[in-house]
Design a protein around this motif. Structure first.
Motif, PDB file in Angstrom:
ATOM      1  N   GLU A 148       0.730  -1.261  -0.372  1.00  0.00           N
ATOM      2  CA  GLU A 148      -0.067  -0.012  -0.462  1.00  0.00           C
ATOM      3  C   GLU A 148       0.684   0.884   0.351  1.00  0.00           C
ATOM      4  O   GLU A 148       1.645   1.593  -0.041  1.00  0.00           O
ATOM      5  CB  GLU A 148      -0.889   0.009   0.912  1.00  0.00           C
ATOM      6  N   PRO A 149       0.135   2.573  -0.239  1.00  0.00           N
ATOM      7  CA  PRO A 149       1.050   3.332  -0.642  1.00  0.00           C
ATOM      8  C   PRO A 149       1.409   2.829   1.221  1.00  0.00           C
ATOM      9  O   PRO A 149       1.198   3.530   1.995  1.00  0.00           O
ATOM     10  CB  PRO A 149       0.181   4.664  -1.075  1.00  0.00           C
ATOM     11  N   MET A 150       3.340   4.215   1.295  1.00  0.00           N
ATOM     12  CA  MET A 150       4.066   4.768   2.367  1.00  0.00           C
ATOM     13  C   MET A 150       3.935   6.506   1.999  1.00  0.00           C
ATOM     14  O   MET A 150       4.604   6.256   1.632  1.00  0.00           O
ATOM     15  CB  MET A 150       4.353   3.535   2.701  1.00  0.00           C
ATOM     16  N   SER A 151       4.197   6.876   3.186  1.00  0.00           N
ATOM     17  CA  SER A 151       5.156   8.217   2.989  1.00  0.00           C
ATOM     18  C   SER A 151       6.332   7.547   3.407  1.00  0.00           C
ATOM     19  O   SER A 151       6.644   6.809   4.168  1.00  0.00           O
ATOM     20  CB  SER A 151       4.797   9.313   4.229  1.00  0.00           C
ATOM     21  N   ALA A 152       7.095   8.869   2.995  1.00  0.00           N
ATOM     22  CA  ALA A 152       8.653   8.285   2.885  1.00  0.00           C
ATOM     23  C   ALA A 152       8.963   8.408   4.412  1.00  0.00           C
ATOM     24  O   ALA A 152       9.507   8.014   4.590  1.00  0.00           O
ATOM     25  CB  ALA A 152       9.757  10.225   3.219  1.00  0.00           C
ATOM     26  N   TYR A 153       8.012   9.150   5.792  1.00  0.00           N
ATOM     27  CA  TYR A 153       8.622   8.555   6.935  1.00  0.00           C
ATOM     28  C   TYR A 153       8.171   7.762   7.875  1.00  0.00           C
ATOM     29  O   TYR A 153       8.917   6.864   8.395  1.00  0.00           O
ATOM     30  CB  TYR A 153       7.810  10.374   7.976  1.00  0.00           C
TER      31      TYR A 153
ATOM     32  N   LEU B  57       2.736   8.487  -5.606  1.00  0.00           N
ATOM     33  CA  LEU B  57       1.345   9.263  -4.624  1.00  0.00           C
ATOM     34  C   LEU B  57       0.741  10.376  -4.963  1.00  0.00           C
ATOM     35  O   LEU B  57       1.080  10.770  -3.647  1.00  0.00           O
ATOM     36  CB  LEU B  57      -0.033   8.023  -4.513  1.00  0.00           C
ATOM     37  N   GLU B  58       0.914  11.284  -6.165  1.00  0.00           N
ATOM     38  CA  GLU B  58       1.378  12.551  -5.792  1.00  0.00           C
ATOM     39  C   GLU B  58       0.456  12.679  -5.152  1.00  0.00           C
ATOM     40  O   GLU B  58       0.232  14.279  -4.007  1.00  0.00           O
ATOM     41  CB  GLU B  58       0.950  13.378  -6.982  1.00  0.00           C
ATOM     42  N   SER B  59      -1.394  12.416  -5.375  1.00  0.00           N
ATOM     43  CA  SER B  59      -2.344  13.243  -4.257  1.00  0.00           C
ATOM     44  C   SER B  59      -2.704  13.100  -2.434  1.00  0.00           C
ATOM     45  O   SER B  59      -2.907  13.465  -2.187  1.00  0.00           O
ATOM     46  CB  SER B  59      -3.641  12.760  -4.844  1.00  0.00           C
TER      47      SER B  59
ATOM     48  N   THR C 289       0.034  13.073 -14.438  1.00  0.00           N
ATOM     49  CA  THR C 289      -0.999  12.418 -13.091  1.00  0.00           C
ATOM     50  C   THR C 289      -2.187  12.122 -13.020  1.00  0.00           C
ATOM     51  O   THR C 289      -2.506  13.388 -13.354  1.00  0.00           O
ATOM     52  CB  THR C 289      -0.528  12.925 -12.186  1.00  0.00           C
ATOM     53  N   LEU C 290      -2.599  10.565 -13.161  1.00  0.00           N
ATOM     54  CA  LEU C 290      -3.500  10.368 -13.336  1.00  0.00           C
ATOM     55  C   LEU C 290      -4.502   9.861 -11.757  1.00  0.00           C
ATOM     56  O   LEU C 290      -3.489   8.159 -12.024  1.00  0.00           O
ATOM     57  CB  LEU C 290      -4.066   9.851 -14.588  1.00  0.00           C
ATOM     58  N   GLU C 291      -4.934   9.501 -11.346  1.00  0.00           N
ATOM     59  CA  GLU C 291      -5.778   9.233 -10.397  1.00  0.00           C
ATOM     60  C   GLU C 291      -6.847   9.245 -10.339  1.00  0.00           C
ATOM     61  O   GLU C 291      -7.691   9.977 -10.167  1.00  0.00           O
ATOM     62  CB  GLU C 291      -4.440   9.519  -8.812  1.00  0.00           C
ATOM     63  N   ILE C 292      -7.443   7.849 -10.028  1.00  0.00           N
ATOM     64  CA  ILE C 292      -9.059   7.528 -10.258  1.00  0.00           C
ATOM     65  C   ILE C 292      -9.702   7.126  -8.925  1.00  0.00           C
ATOM     66  O   ILE C 292      -9.076   5.937  -8.607  1.00  0.00           O
ATOM     67  CB  ILE C 292      -9.494   7.167 -10.901  1.00  0.00           C
ATOM     68  N   ALA C 293     -10.210   7.669  -8.340  1.00  0.00           N
ATOM     69  CA  ALA C 293     -10.964   7.759  -6.647  1.00  0.00           C
ATOM     70  C   ALA C 293     -12.235   6.949  -7.839  1.00  0.00           C
ATOM     71  O   ALA C 293     -13.152   7.566  -7.859  1.00  0.00           O
ATOM     72  CB  ALA C 293     -11.032   8.695  -5.965  1.00  0.00           C
TER      73      ALA C 293
ATOM     74  N   PHE D 244      -3.701   5.716 -11.539  1.00  0.00           N
ATOM     75  CA  PHE D 244      -3.533   4.574 -10.586  1.00  0.00           C
ATOM     76  C   PHE D 244      -5.292   4.975 -10.206  1.00  0.00           C
ATOM     77  O   PHE D 244      -5.967   5.958 -10.040  1.00  0.00           O
ATOM     78  CB  PHE D 244      -3.020   5.440  -9.208  1.00  0.00           C
ATOM     79  N   ALA D 245      -5.775   3.953  -9.583  1.00  0.00           N
ATOM     80  CA  ALA D 245      -6.950   3.719  -9.080  1.00  0.00           C
ATOM     81  C   ALA D 245      -6.741   3.787  -7.627  1.00  0.00           C
ATOM     82  O   ALA D 245      -6.333   2.704  -7.348  1.00  0.00           O
ATOM     83  CB  ALA D 245      -8.270   2.884  -9.678  1.00  0.00           C
ATOM     84  N   ILE D 246      -7.414   4.420  -6.876  1.00  0.00           N
ATOM     85  CA  ILE D 246      -7.500   4.936  -5.290  1.00  0.00           C
ATOM     86  C   ILE D 246      -8.958   4.447  -4.776  1.00  0.00           C
ATOM     87  O   ILE D 246      -9.358   4.795  -5.384  1.00  0.00           O
ATOM     88  CB  ILE D 246      -6.877   5.635  -4.846  1.00  0.00           C
ATOM     89  N   CYS D 247      -9.179   3.031  -4.389  1.00  0.00           N
ATOM     90  CA  CYS D 247     -10.444   3.403  -3.557  1.00  0.00           C
ATOM     91  C   CYS D 247      -9.875   4.074  -2.015  1.00  0.00           C
ATOM     92  O   CYS D 247      -9.211   4.456  -0.987  1.00  0.00           O
ATOM     93  CB  CYS D 247     -10.430   2.232  -2.255  1.00  0.00           C
ATOM     94  N   ARG D 248     -11.356   5.282  -1.539  1.00  0.00           N
ATOM     95  CA  ARG D 248     -10.688   6.583  -1.144  1.00  0.00           C
ATOM     96  C   ARG D 248     -11.322   5.060   0.686  1.00  0.00           C
ATOM     97  O   ARG D 248     -10.815   6.177   1.434  1.00  0.00           O
ATOM     98  CB  ARG D 248     -12.181   6.996  -1.635  1.00  0.00           C
TER      99      ARG D 248
END
Ligand SMILES: [Zn+2]
Ligand SMILES: [Zn+2]
Length: 144
Positions: free
Chosen positions: A32-37, A70-72, A126-130, A90-94
């Motif tokens: 899953e997406p993770m922040s750098a921290y 993931l820019e968003s 950058t294309l992200e579909i929620a 990307f398609a992302i489940c909100r």
């Protein structure tokens, strides 16, 4: 000593530094997406102690197409296909943050870049579909 000591036939995987290997492993394991921290927190025990080390490794992995941003959400995710050429959406489940990588064709990307107005020279899209994933859809529709 010039004899090749590496395994032949694994030309798919570019050579990674130990830090890159640790950080890619961390992202693949998370799935899953993770922040750098968040990444730094996870790899600290394996000897990576400073944010610049994480950012440098992430940048190199992104150049290799093995990690995407993931820019968003200012987060990073392992490529859904091991590595790719950087044409993807990307398609992302909100609800649960599930991320699915969608490969884009050359034509599709060109069409998106072509939407740029004359005063902006397009370089990157950058294309992200929620939306809601299969698992989250019923829960949201009918509260228990
Ligand atoms: Zn990819
Ligand atoms: Zn979901």
């Amino acid at each position: 000593m010039t004899a090749a000591h590496h395994h032949a036939g694994s030309g798919v995987t570019p050579k990674l530094s130990p830090n890159q290997t640790k950080i890619l492993g961390c992202l693949r394991e998370a799935g899953e997406p993770m922040s750098a921290y968040a990444i730094l927190d996870r790899v600290r025990k394996s000897g990576i102690a400073h944010p610049p080390t994480v950012y440098r490794a992430l940048n190199d992995l992104m150049k290799k197409g093995m990690v995407h941003r993931l820019e968003s959400r200012s987060a990073f995710i392992a490529c859904g296909h091991g590595a790719c050429d950087g044409r993807f959406a990307f398609a992302i489940c909100r609800a649960c943050d599930k991320v699915v990588e969608i490969p884009l064709g050359k034509k599709e990307q060109a069409r998106l870049l072509g939407l740029a107005p004359a005063e902006i020279t397009p370089e990157q899209v950058t294309l992200e579909i929620a939306g809601l994933c299969e698992a989250c859809r019923p829960a949201q529709a009918a509260p228990a």
